[in-house]
Design an enzyme around this catalytic site. Sequence first.
Site, PDB file in Angstrom:
ATOM      1  N   THR A 143       0.834  -1.194   0.000  1.00  0.00           N
ATOM      2  CA  THR A 143       0.000   0.000   0.000  1.00  0.00           C
ATOM      3  C   THR A 143       0.876   1.253   0.000  1.00  0.00           C
ATOM      4  O   THR A 143       1.806   1.355   0.801  1.00  0.00           O
ATOM      5  CB  THR A 143      -0.880  -0.025   1.263  1.00  0.00           C
ATOM      6  OG1 THR A 143      -1.563  -1.270   1.292  1.00  0.00           O
ATOM      7  CG2 THR A 143      -1.864   1.122   1.271  1.00  0.00           C
ATOM      8  N   GLU A 144       0.559   2.188  -0.888  1.00  0.00           N
ATOM      9  CA  GLU A 144       1.283   3.462  -1.004  1.00  0.00           C
ATOM     10  C   GLU A 144       2.765   3.262  -1.277  1.00  0.00           C
ATOM     11  O   GLU A 144       3.601   4.079  -0.923  1.00  0.00           O
ATOM     12  CB  GLU A 144       1.094   4.335   0.257  1.00  0.00           C
ATOM     13  CG  GLU A 144      -0.335   4.466   0.745  1.00  0.00           C
ATOM     14  CD  GLU A 144      -1.257   5.185  -0.246  1.00  0.00           C
ATOM     15  OE1 GLU A 144      -0.753   5.655  -1.288  1.00  0.00           O
ATOM     16  OE2 GLU A 144      -2.472   5.245   0.024  1.00  0.00           O
TER      17      GLU A 144
END
Lengths: 409, 379
Positions: A143-144
Amino acid sequence: MKILFYLHMHQPWRLARFRYLDLGSGRPYIDRERNLAIFRGIAERCYRPALDRLIEATSNFPDFRFSLSVTGTFVEQAEAAAPDVLDRLARLVKTGQVALVGETYYHSLAFLLPAPELAEEVDRHAAMLKERFGAEARVLRMTELAYSDDLARFAESRKYSAMLAEGWDGLLHGRSPNHVYCAASAPTVRLLLRNYPLSDDVGFRFSSREWPEYPLLSEKYVSWLGQSPGDVAGLFMDFETFGEHHKAETGILDFLAALPGAVDRDRRLSWGTVEDALALPPVAPLAAPVTMSWADANRDLGAWLGNDLQRSAFEAAKKLGTLVRTLGDPVLLEEWRRMLTSDHFYYMYVGGHGADLGVHQYFSSYGTPYDAYANYMNALTDLRQRTVSALGRRDPEKRSPPVASAPEQ
Amino acid sequence: MVGWEFPPHHSGGLGVHSYELCRELTRMGHRVTFLTPFPGPFTPVNGVEFRHPGDHQDEAPEFPEAYWTGQLEGSPFGEAIDGYNAWIASGSGIGRIDIVHVHDWFGTVGGTELARRLRVPVVMTVHSTEYDRSLGHPWERILWRERFGVQNADAVIAVSHHLARQLEERYAARPERIRVIYNAVRPSPRLTPVTSARRTVLYLGRLAAMKGVDTFLRAAARVAPAFPDALFVVAGEGPEYPRLVDLAVHLGIADSVLFLGHVTEDERVVLLASASVFVLPSIVEPFGIAALEAMAAGVPVILSKTSGVAEMAKSVFAVDFWDTEEFASRIAELLIYPVLQSTMGEGGRADALREGWPERALQTVGVYAELLRGPGGRT
C-alpha cells in the site's frame, strides 16, 4: 531502456457519517450508494475511456506492455457499479501484454500489524486475481508503495520475485533509479523503482499551467525518456491520473493514446512489464531499515500515521484486531479489515505544506481531519462493542465487563 | 468614526471591534475622533478623541438608556436617535477629517450627511443586520437606517461573507462595494486549565432567541446520561433566561446544567480556560467572536455552519443549527476522544491567531485608501 509503465487502481470503501449517537444502532459504517455513485463518476471520466485507449494500444502495438494493480475493494465496487470496467480489465489481461501486481486486498496498513494479518490479506488478493483474471502475480507492491527490509523478507517468504518501491535517494544514496536492484535483506527479491521525476511529470505536473514544460506532448516526453540513462524507467502512477486527477479536457487521454506509438518509434526505448524486468540482473543490493513510501516530500508514513489523530486511530484499530481475531467471526473480521484501508488515515492528515496539503485535500472525503477522525472512531467503537458482546455470548464465563463508552486509545 | 458602544460598556462584537480598530489605527499613526451618544467613561486609547452630544456646550438631546434595557417600543428612543444623527451631521467641533466610518445603523444618516458636507468618503461596517437581531421580524425604524447606510456608503465592510450576501439580498448592496473583514482576537498567554471534578461544556453569550441556546440544552439532554461527569454551563444573561431554565428542568437535566447569569471579563477568561468544549449553536450569527475567543484559548469549538467564524476557521465542527443530534454527537465525540479534543484545540488556536487586529486594521485602511485614491473617492 525498458519502460516499466505501471498503473495502480484503487477505490476505498468510504465511511458514512456515523455519529456518536449511532453507536449500537446497527447502522452500516459504509455508505454503499455514495461509494458506488463516486465509482460510476470515475468510471465515466477515467476507467472506461482510459482502458479503451489501452486496449486499442495493445492491439495496435504488439510490443506495448505494461503492468496493473487492482485492489480488492476496487473490484468489489466495480462489480456493483460498473461491471464493464472489469470486463475491460479481463480483456487486457487476456492479451498477455499486461502483468498484474500483487498487494493487500484492502489497500491496507496491514504491514504494520502483527503477523499473519499481512499474509492473509496478500493471499486473499492473490486468490482474487486468480479467480477473476486467472492471473498469478510475481511482483508485489505494498500500500502506497511502502517498502522496507522487513517487507522484502515478507515478499521472499511468500515467493514473490520482486517488489516495487520509490526511487528515492534515501534508498539509492546517489545511485540511479533506472536499474534493477535487489533487497539487501532478501537478495532473491528484486527491486523495481519508481523514477519519480519522470512519473510525476505525468502524474502531478501534466495539467499545471505554471509548469514551464506545459503543455506536455508525447513526443517531448518520450524524448526525455530516451535521454534518461539506464536499463529501466519505472513510470508508476495512479490509474486515475488519466481522466480523473487530470480531466479529459487537459488532453491527458490523448497523451495516453499517443504514448505507445511514440515509444515504439524511438529505437532507444522498448516497453516491458514488471515481470519482463526480472530477466535483468540486479546491479546492487539496497537496504531500507526504515519503512518508506511514495507519498509527500518526506517519502515516509507521515501521510497516514504522522499526527496524534492518525496514530491514535490506528492504535485503536490495531488493538481491536486482537479481539476480532480471537472471535474469528467472518463478518466482523471483514468490517475490521475494511477499517484498515489506508485512505481512512489519510483523511485525518492535519499538517502539510504547499503541494502536499493540496494533494491531501483533493483526496479527502471529509470537510476536516477532525470529522474524519471522529467518524472513524465512532465506527470503530461500535465495531468494538459488537465484538466484545459477541465474545461475551460465546464465552459467557469469560464475559467481559460492560463496554465503557471510551474506546482504548 | 461613528459608533455606539465602546468598552468597558459593551455587549457584543461591535464594541470590541471599535476598540481594537481604534487602537490599531492610532498605533499606525492615524487620528480617530470617536462619536458616541454616551458620555462614557470609556477605556482610553491614545490618539482617540471621544465626542458625545453636549460635550461642547452645544444643544444636544438627552439620550435615554432605553436601548440597554430593551424597552425600545413606546420610548423616546426614536427621537433620541434622530437627535444623535442631527448632532453627527452638524459636525459640531469636529476638525478636518479624511473619512467617515460608521458602525452599524445608529449613526448612518448623520454620518452620511457629514461625509457629504465635507466631501469625504463614507465607510460603513455592518456587524449584524436587523433581520438577524430580530429573527426575521425587523423593526422598521431601525431597518431603514440600516438600508440607508448600506446603500449610501462608498464602501461597506461586512464581518463575514454570509453577512455580505445578506446585504446584497436584503439591501441590494452593490457587490463591488462590499469588502469582508473578519473580527479577530488578541493573543493571550495560555492559562493553565482550571481543574475540576466535572468537565465543562460551555455556552457563553447572550441568552437571546437568535442564539439557539435551546439546541444546546437539548443536545445536553442527549449526551448527559452517558457523561455523568460533564457539566453544561450556560454563561450570560438575556430575555430567554427564564424560559431556558424551565426547559432544562423539563428536559430532566437540571443537575447537569449550570446557569451562571452575567459573567465579568475575569470570569469569562476563567470559564474559557477551564472548558472542555465550547458550543455556539446560533440560529443566526454574523460573526461569533466568543467562538474565536474560545479557539484562541485552545478550546475545541462546535458552532453552526451559518456563523462567520465557521467561514474562516478550519479546525472547528460546523453543524446545521437545527441538527440537535449532530450537536449532541459532536459534544460526545470531543468528550470521549481526548486526542480529538487536544488536536482540535491546538488547530483552533492556530486558526484564531493566524490574523489579528493589526491585520484587520490594515485591511480596513486598505479600504480607506481605495476610496481616497480611486475614482469613487470624493477628495
